[in-house]
Structure formats: structure tokens, C-alpha cells
Design a protein around this motif. Structure first.
Motif, PDB file in Angstrom:
ATOM      1  N   ALA A   1       0.826  -1.203   0.000  1.00 23.80           N
ATOM      2  CA  ALA A   1       0.000   0.000   0.000  1.00 23.80           C
ATOM      3  C   ALA A   1       0.861   1.254   0.000  1.00 23.80           C
ATOM      4  O   ALA A   1       0.519   2.263  -0.644  1.00 23.80           O
ATOM      5  N   GLY A   2       1.991   1.211   0.703  1.00 26.34           N
ATOM      6  CA  GLY A   2       2.877   2.374   0.747  1.00 26.34           C
ATOM      7  C   GLY A   2       3.498   2.670  -0.603  1.00 26.34           C
ATOM      8  O   GLY A   2       3.571   3.832  -1.027  1.00 26.34           O
ATOM      9  N   LEU A   3       3.956   1.623  -1.297  1.00 27.07           N
ATOM     10  CA  LEU A   3       4.510   1.830  -2.638  1.00 27.07           C
ATOM     11  C   LEU A   3       3.430   2.296  -3.606  1.00 27.07           C
ATOM     12  O   LEU A   3       3.679   3.129  -4.483  1.00 27.07           O
ATOM     13  N   MET A   4       2.228   1.752  -3.440  1.00 30.32           N
ATOM     14  CA  MET A   4       1.135   2.159  -4.319  1.00 30.32           C
ATOM     15  C   MET A   4       0.813   3.634  -4.130  1.00 30.32           C
ATOM     16  O   MET A   4       0.698   4.394  -5.098  1.00 30.32           O
ATOM     17  N   ALA A   5       0.630   4.056  -2.883  1.00 25.37           N
ATOM     18  CA  ALA A   5       0.277   5.446  -2.617  1.00 25.37           C
ATOM     19  C   ALA A   5       1.457   6.380  -2.861  1.00 25.37           C
ATOM     20  O   ALA A   5       1.266   7.529  -3.271  1.00 25.37           O
ATOM     21  N   GLY A   6       2.658   5.903  -2.605  1.00 25.15           N
ATOM     22  CA  GLY A   6       3.813   6.773  -2.716  1.00 25.15           C
ATOM     23  C   GLY A   6       4.395   6.887  -4.110  1.00 25.15           C
ATOM     24  O   GLY A   6       4.942   7.926  -4.471  1.00 25.15           O
ATOM     25  N   ALA A   7       4.284   5.822  -4.923  1.00 21.89           N
ATOM     26  CA  ALA A   7       4.912   5.822  -6.252  1.00 21.89           C
ATOM     27  C   ALA A   7       3.919   5.972  -7.391  1.00 21.89           C
ATOM     28  O   ALA A   7       4.224   6.613  -8.405  1.00 21.89           O
ATOM     29  N   THR A   8       2.724   5.398  -7.256  1.00 24.32           N
ATOM     30  CA  THR A   8       1.748   5.411  -8.359  1.00 24.32           C
ATOM     31  C   THR A   8       0.343   5.627  -7.822  1.00 24.32           C
ATOM     32  O   THR A   8      -0.567   4.835  -8.080  1.00 24.32           O
ATOM     33  N   SER A   9       0.147   6.677  -7.077  1.00 24.30           N
ATOM     34  CA  SER A   9      -1.169   6.928  -6.485  1.00 24.30           C
ATOM     35  C   SER A   9      -2.186   7.268  -7.572  1.00 24.30           C
ATOM     36  O   SER A   9      -1.955   8.171  -8.383  1.00 24.30           O
ATOM     37  N   PRO A  10      -3.336   6.585  -7.603  1.00 24.32           N
ATOM     38  CA  PRO A  10      -4.368   6.945  -8.585  1.00 24.32           C
ATOM     39  C   PRO A  10      -5.005   8.307  -8.302  1.00 24.32           C
ATOM     40  O   PRO A  10      -5.687   8.853  -9.179  1.00 24.32           O
ATOM     41  N   ALA A  11      -4.795   8.852  -7.116  1.00 27.06           N
ATOM     42  CA  ALA A  11      -5.468  10.083  -6.719  1.00 27.06           C
ATOM     43  C   ALA A  11      -4.698  11.341  -7.097  1.00 27.06           C
ATOM     44  O   ALA A  11      -5.224  12.443  -6.938  1.00 27.06           O
ATOM     45  N   ARG A  12      -3.471  11.207  -7.577  1.00 24.29           N
ATOM     46  CA  ARG A  12      -2.684  12.387  -7.915  1.00 24.29           C
ATOM     47  C   ARG A  12      -1.716  12.050  -9.050  1.00 24.29           C
ATOM     48  O   ARG A  12      -1.367  10.878  -9.252  1.00 24.29           O
ATOM     49  N   PRO A  13      -1.278  13.065  -9.820  1.00 24.80           N
ATOM     50  CA  PRO A  13      -0.305  12.785 -10.892  1.00 24.80           C
ATOM     51  C   PRO A  13       1.015  12.274 -10.322  1.00 24.80           C
ATOM     52  O   PRO A  13       1.470  12.745  -9.279  1.00 24.80           O
ATOM     53  N   TRP A  14       1.602  11.316 -11.005  1.00 25.00           N
ATOM     54  CA  TRP A  14       2.890  10.789 -10.552  1.00 25.00           C
ATOM     55  C   TRP A  14       3.922  10.739 -11.687  1.00 25.00           C
ATOM     56  O   TRP A  14       5.039  10.274 -11.482  1.00 25.00           O
ATOM     57  N   ILE A  15       3.540  11.209 -12.881  1.00 25.09           N
ATOM     58  CA  ILE A  15       4.485  11.307 -13.986  1.00 25.09           C
ATOM     59  C   ILE A  15       4.324  12.660 -14.665  1.00 25.09           C
ATOM     60  O   ILE A  15       3.285  13.325 -14.538  1.00 25.09           O
ATOM     61  N   ALA A  16       5.360  13.065 -15.362  1.00 28.22           N
ATOM     62  CA  ALA A  16       5.326  14.280 -16.190  1.00 28.22           C
ATOM     63  C   ALA A  16       6.214  14.028 -17.398  1.00 28.22           C
ATOM     64  O   ALA A  16       7.352  13.576 -17.252  1.00 28.22           O
ATOM     65  N   LEU A  17       5.691  14.288 -18.577  1.00 29.43           N
ATOM     66  CA  LEU A  17       6.464  14.120 -19.804  1.00 29.43           C
ATOM     67  C   LEU A  17       7.237  15.398 -20.101  1.00 29.43           C
ATOM     68  O   LEU A  17       6.701  16.502 -19.983  1.00 29.43           O
ATOM     69  N   LYS A  18       8.481  15.241 -20.503  1.00 29.08           N
ATOM     70  CA  LYS A  18       9.335  16.376 -20.832  1.00 29.08           C
ATOM     71  C   LYS A  18      10.276  15.982 -21.952  1.00 29.08           C
ATOM     72  O   LYS A  18      10.421  14.795 -22.280  1.00 29.08           O
ATOM     73  N   THR A  19      10.943  16.994 -22.507  1.00 26.77           N
ATOM     74  CA  THR A  19      11.998  16.746 -23.484  1.00 26.77           C
ATOM     75  C   THR A  19      13.342  16.750 -22.760  1.00 26.77           C
ATOM     76  O   THR A  19      13.448  17.233 -21.628  1.00 26.77           O
ATOM     77  N   PRO A  20      14.377  16.250 -23.378  1.00 23.79           N
ATOM     78  CA  PRO A  20      15.697  16.272 -22.729  1.00 23.79           C
ATOM     79  C   PRO A  20      16.330  17.656 -22.671  1.00 23.79           C
ATOM     80  O   PRO A  20      17.414  17.800 -22.097  1.00 23.79           O
ATOM     81  N   TYR A  21      15.672  18.661 -23.254  1.00 25.64           N
ATOM     82  CA  TYR A  21      16.286  19.979 -23.377  1.00 25.64           C
ATOM     83  C   TYR A  21      15.587  20.976 -22.457  1.00 25.64           C
ATOM     84  O   TYR A  21      14.373  21.195 -22.569  1.00 25.64           O
ATOM     85  N   ARG A  22      16.348  21.596 -21.590  1.00 23.76           N
ATOM     86  CA  ARG A  22      15.797  22.486 -20.583  1.00 23.76           C
ATOM     87  C   ARG A  22      15.126  23.711 -21.206  1.00 23.76           C
ATOM     88  O   ARG A  22      14.027  24.107 -20.796  1.00 23.76           O
ATOM     89  N   GLU A  23      15.760  24.316 -22.204  1.00 19.76           N
ATOM     90  CA  GLU A  23      15.194  25.518 -22.812  1.00 19.76           C
ATOM     91  C   GLU A  23      13.892  25.208 -23.546  1.00 19.76           C
ATOM     92  O   GLU A  23      12.964  26.021 -23.538  1.00 19.76           O
ATOM     93  N   LEU A  24      13.824  24.037 -24.173  1.00 18.97           N
ATOM     94  CA  LEU A  24      12.600  23.655 -24.871  1.00 18.97           C
ATOM     95  C   LEU A  24      11.460  23.404 -23.891  1.00 18.97           C
ATOM     96  O   LEU A  24      10.301  23.705 -24.180  1.00 18.97           O
ATOM     97  N   ASN A  25      11.798  22.877 -22.731  1.00 19.23           N
ATOM     98  CA  ASN A  25      10.772  22.614 -21.726  1.00 19.23           C
ATOM     99  C   ASN A  25      10.162  23.903 -21.174  1.00 19.23           C
ATOM    100  O   ASN A  25       9.089  23.870 -20.568  1.00 19.23           O
TER     101      ASN A  25
END
Length: 604
Positions: A97-121
């Protein structure tokens, strides 16, 4: 993150049973079916050294997990006879339950997509598109069985050190996961130590077999059972996902995908049990389907690996000795209490056929004329239960610590109600250092491939919004912003907080001393904002576009400059007016009349 075309998993390959290419030698050429079975038995032999420990872990921790015989499915018989204390099982539940809530909680975002380039982001269009795609992927996860599967995988990896799930495309839910349990699969790794092969043995009923693969693809024996109405007879199936060494990269059909996906029906003959020779050579085993994947659609995270180990070792392996000791002590405690409250007795032979009442208040008649007469205990049991309970409590604490229960229930179990926020942050930092390597491995071996598969399937189905021009030809990467990921980043933000507080203190000292706060010239506020917002996983929707921000700043600076110029012009006009009206020569004239008088000669 590249788009991946997922082949239809039921596409039949007519060349599946053709002999594999030989090197021109005179040895008999084996069919692909025979090669598959040969490797399956080799992988099972390699796995056999792990089975004993997995069985013991299953017996004392998760009685319903583990399939060590192909017939171990849908069995409702009691399996918890060796569990006398459920502390370890409860601690494993807390870990899952701790890993579920802490790493992949369905109640909040847990990922963000980005590019490898800081200026583009920093570009707002890129931020918005990445945020939209992220929300779409998370929505797909919510609608499918992803979160249920992840929770079972967290418990599986905590118990057996390895968890495996197959990721498949689904018509209704877009994506679907098929989690496996220890004993029903065998895996192999490539030269980099990455899992790239899965062999899985399971059973389907005749009805399920025909529905999934088609009547014409099933064995003759299965077709006869289907025709006679024996729909619930179980049939053994072998599923193989492995690199396709014979592929032609210029083709994209089922036989030329990077990974092959093959289903074999084992024991296709009328005999329910095949001989070992049939099993080795392929016998009457039927090829149900052959298809493929462009990417390895199996996630196989491992808690920790050592040396060249293929399978992982988890918290249950570390705590197995303590779990054994706890079960043993609880068993002996119960036996000791039984012997103290209901001790074994000895009585004279004259009472052998007489009634004896051992209940409270009971009355039994004995002949006490002889020295050996009467009834007495066979031996005395004087167990110090307080010492035993103390040791049991110590063992329980060791088990809870092995499963990181003290981390996930840190605040709930804390008895210090006066703990400051700084102390809580430092305690979090200390605990996260212990769990950090595991989280990184879960990111690499489980969550990144899962997000990658979801992105590819959505792209193939045309469900992604059109990307902005800045993203044409760009690769994307996954950044994790879950509670545990942010807690790991908090280790860095804590140092930033301390630095900013110290910097503010120095600036205040300079101001109090009547000096300019020159120390602030070393501080980049925009850089601080970007770093801190990134560490906290702030939604980019609340951020202002840097171009708009710069334009607003330029407009504000221009307005301030114009206001300052206007103020200066007004001040100059007021000065001129005051000077013109200032009296001179004893008050008979003023500055303006004197100037005009001096210029009178030049007007002629």
C-alpha cells in the motif's frame, strides 16, 4: 519515447512449425516448437534453485500467491496452516500500500512528460502539450486494470523479489496488464542484465482455448472435447515472448517483429499425460498462434539483484529467518499455555476404567491408601511468558523494519507530538535514503516501460493531440513526480531552503546596517523558481509562459521609465516656475524680468 506498432496477438504465422535453419550440418533439424520446449525446460532447470525459497515464503507470508504446479489454480483449500502470527503478512500489505500510494497513487499525478532539453521545456506550448498527454495516460490507467495490477506486483516483489506482468493492447480499455505470480513463469536476461525473455505455463479451459485462439488452431484433442461438450476441461498452454533472432528488419509482419509471441498447447494428444520424450521433442503439442511486438511488452521489476542473478531478492528473503522464528515462538507459546492450563496427568492403574472429571469443580474418586495413589501432573511447565513476549515483540519489530513499515507509517507511529517540521523533514530524508535504490529500480524496470507502452498504444490509435511544431522529431522522457519521487527530491530542496534562509539573513543584516543588500546580486530568483517548481512537481498550467513573463516585465519597465521621465519633466517645470518667480534686486523685479531685461538689446 518512440511510437510502437503492436501486432495483433492472434495473428497466425503459417511458418511457425517449419524447421529452424541449420548450419548445413547433418544433424536433425529441430522445429521452432521443439526449440521452444527445449529452452522452456532449460529455463525451468535454471529457476529450480529459487523454487524452494519461494514456496517457504508463500507458506508463511502469502499462502494464496505462488503457482508451483501448473494445476495450482482456483484452489480454495486452506493454505495458512503454517501462519501463527500475521505480523509479516500485515507488514507486506503496508509495503504494498505504501509503494502504491507513494509511487503510483491513482489520486494524484505521478508522472510528467518532458523533453531532454531544458530551454525547450520552458516553452509554454510544449508544457501544455506534455501536460495534456500526461493526463490522458493517467486517465487510461484509471480506466483499465493498471492500478490493481501494480498493487499486486508491489506485494509480489516484496515477497518474492521479482514481479512480472504482460502489457497488452485492449479494445475497450486501451491497455491491460496481466500480472503473474512466482512459479508460473521463467525469465532470462540479455548481456546487459535486462530481462528480455518470458516463458509462462498456465491453463485454460477448452471453451476459453477455442474462444481465444479459434477452433481451427486448437489441437485435435481439444476440438474433440469441444465438439462433445467437455468445455471445462483444463488444457495446458505455454506462452513465449522472446527476441526474434531470425527476423527480417525490412518487414513488419508477425514473423519479423523484434519480439515473437508464441502460444503452444501442450499435450495435444488424447493422452492426458505425455511421455517425457514427447514433451522434449514437441510430440503432439499444437501451435495456437504466433505474433510479435516491436518492443518487449513485459515488465519484470526486481527488488535487488546480486552478481549475475536473473531473479531478484526482496524484503521477505531478508526477513525469512525472523518470520520462521516468530512462527516457532508463537507455536511454542501456545503449546506452553496449553500444558500449563491443561497439563498431562498420570494416575494409578486402578483408575484406568473409572470416570475422571478434569473440569473445574469436578470430582474424581481415587484410592490414596498407597504412597503412589492419587492423580498428579506428569511434569511441570513453568514458562516465563513475559520473557517470551518481549522476544516476540523484538522479532516483530525486526520484521516490520525489513518491510519498511516504520517508513510508511512513520508519522502514525510517532509518539513525539512536539516534533517540529524540520525534524520531520530530516526523518523523511533519512528514510528515503534507505528506499532510494529500490524506487530507482522500480522506475527503470516497471514504470518507465509501462508509460512507454501506454504512449505507443495511444499514438498508434491516433488518440494523442497534435504536437506543437517545436516537438517535431523530438524524443520525450518520463519524469516522476510521485510522493516518493518528490520526497527524494526534497533532499535537494532542503539544502535550497537552508541556503535561501541564510541568504535572507545576510541581506537583512546589510539593510539593518544601512547598506544595500548587495548579497542578493548573487541570487537568481527565476532560476530558484524553476528549480523549486520542478522539484515540487508543480502543474505547468499555473506557470506563466516565459515569453509572456518577459513581455510583461518589459512593459512594466517601460511604463516605469516613462513615469520617471514624466516626473523629471514635471520637476524641471516646477523648478523653472519657481525660479522665474523668485524676487531679485530687493524685490523690485524677479528672475524672469531680469532675463528679459538683459535680452532687450538683442531684440533691436
Amino acid at each position: 519515447m518512440a511510437n510502437t506498432l503492436l501486432a495483433d496477438d492472434t495473428a497466425q504465422d503459417p511458418s511457425a512449425d517449419k524447421p529452424a535453419q541449420s548450419g548445413g550440418n547433418a544433424k536433425p533439424i529441430k522445429t521452432r516448437k521443439e526449440l521452444h520446449l527445449q529452452r522452456w525446460y532449460a529455463l525451468k532447470s535454471e529457476r529450480s534453485s529459487w523454487i524452494r525459497e519461494w514456496k517457504e515464503i508463500s507458506e508463511v507470508l502469502l499462502p494464496r500467491a505462488g503457482r508451483f504446479f501448473v494445476e495450482d489454480r482456483n484452489r480454495g483449500n486452506r493454505r495458512n496452516q503454517k501462519i501463527f502470527d500475521s505480523t509479516a503478512t500485515k507488514s507486506l500489505r503496508v509495503l504494498g500500500a505504501g509503494l502504491m500510494a507513494g509511487a503510483t497513487s491513482p489520486a494524484r499525478p505521478w508522472i510528467a512528460l518532458k523533453t531532454p532539453y531544458r530551454e525547450l521545456n520552458k516553452k509554454q506550448a510544449v508544457k501544455v502539450w506534455c501536460a495534456e498527454v500526461t493526463k490522458l495516460i493517467l486517465d487510461v490507467f484509471n480506466r483499465s486494470n493498471v492500478y490493481r495490477s501494480l498493487h499486486s506486483m508491489y506485494e509480489e516483489i516484496g515477497a518474492f523479489g521479482t514481479a512480472v506482468s504482460i502489457i497488452m493492447q485492449d479494445f475497450n480499455d486501451v491497455i491491460r496488464m496481466y500480472p503473474l505470480t512466482a512459479g508460473e513463469y521463467a525469465i532470462s536476461t540479455n548481456d546487459k542484465g535486462e530481462v528480455d525473455t518470458l516463458y509462462r505455463e498456465f491453463q485454460l479451459t477448452v471453451a476459453q482455448l477455442v474462444k481465444k485462439f479459434g477452433y481451427e488452431n486448437c489441437s485435435e484433442n481439444a476440438r474433440r472435447m469441444y465438439d462433445s461438450g467437455n468445455l471445462d476441461v483444463w488444457r495446458t498452454v505455454l506462452h513465449i515472448i522472446e527476441p526474434n533472432e531470425d527476423r527480417d528488419p525490412s518487414k513488419s509482419d508477425a514473423r519479423n517483429m523484434a519480439w515473437t509471441s508464441t502460444y503452444l498447447e501442450l499435450g495435444g494428444s488424447s493422452d492426458s499425460q505425455q511421455t517425457s520424450n514427447q514433451a522434449t521433442t514437441g510430440g503432439d503439442n499444437a501451435t495456437l498462434s504466433v505474433s510479435g511486438f516491436k518492443k518487449f511488452r513485459v515488465v519484470a521489476p526486481r527488488w535487488a539483484t546480486f552478481g549475475g542473478d536473473i531473479y531478484g531478492s526482496g524484503p521477505a528473503s531478508d526477513a525469512l529467518g525472523d518470520i520462521r522464528q516468530l512462527q516457532h515462538e508463537q507455536l511454542r507459546k501456545g503449546q506452553a499455555i496449553d500444558k500449563m492450563t491443561n497439563p498431562p496427568l498420570q494416575a494409578p492403574t486402578s483408575l484406568k476404567n473409572h470416570d475422571f472429571d478434569g473440569l473445574p469443580g469436578g470430582l474424581s474418586y481415587v484410592d490414596s491408601a498407597t504412597p503412589q495413589g492419587g492423580i498428579r501432573t506428569l511434569y511441570d511447565v513453568n514458562l516465563r511468558l513475559d520473557y517470551l513476549l518481549q522476544d516476540i515483540q523484538d522479532v516483530r519489530q525486526r520484521i516490520k523494519s525489513a518491510f519498511y513499515e516504520d517508513l510508511f507509517l512513520m508519522l502514525a507511529n510517532n509518539v513525539n507530538s512536539n516534533m517540529t517540521a524540520t525534524e520531520v523533514a530530516e526523518l523523511h530524508e533519512e528514510k528515503m535514503l534507505m528506499l532510494g535504490p529500490v524506487i530507482e529500480r522500480l522506475h527503470d524496470e516497471l514504470l518507465k516501460p509501462l508509460v512507454d507502452a501506454a504512449f505507443d498504444i495511444l499514438a498508434e490509435a491516433g488518440l494523442l493531440p497534435p504536437p506543437p511544431p517545436d516537438l517535431q522529431g523530438m524524443t520525450l522522457q518520463v519524469e516522476f513526480i510521485s510522493i516518493l519521487a518528490q520526497a527524494m527530491k526534497q533532499i535537494g530542496t532542503n539544502s535550497i531552503d537552508k541556503f535561501v534562509m541564510a541568504l535572507g539573513g545576510i541581506a537583512t543584516m546589510q539593510i539593518n546596517a544601512g547598506q544595500q543588500p548587495t548579497v542578493m546580486d548573487n541570487f537568481d530568483t527565476d532560476g530558484w523558481y524553476e528549480t523549486y517548481a520542478d522539484a515540487q512537481g508543480v502543474d505547468p498550467a499555473i506557470n506563466v509562459d516565459p515569453d509572456e513573463r518577459d513581455q510583461a516585465r518589459a512593459a512594466r519597465a517601460k511604463a516605469q521609465q516613462q513615469a520617471q521621465q514624466q516626473a523629471q519633466m514635471q520637476q524641471a517645470a516646477e523648478t523653472a516656475k519657481t525660479a522665474a518667480q523668485a524676487p531679485t534686486q530687493g524685490g523690485a523685479s524677479n528672475v524672469l524680468s531680469d532675463v528679459m531685461s538683459n535680452l532687450t538689446g538683442y531684440t533691436q
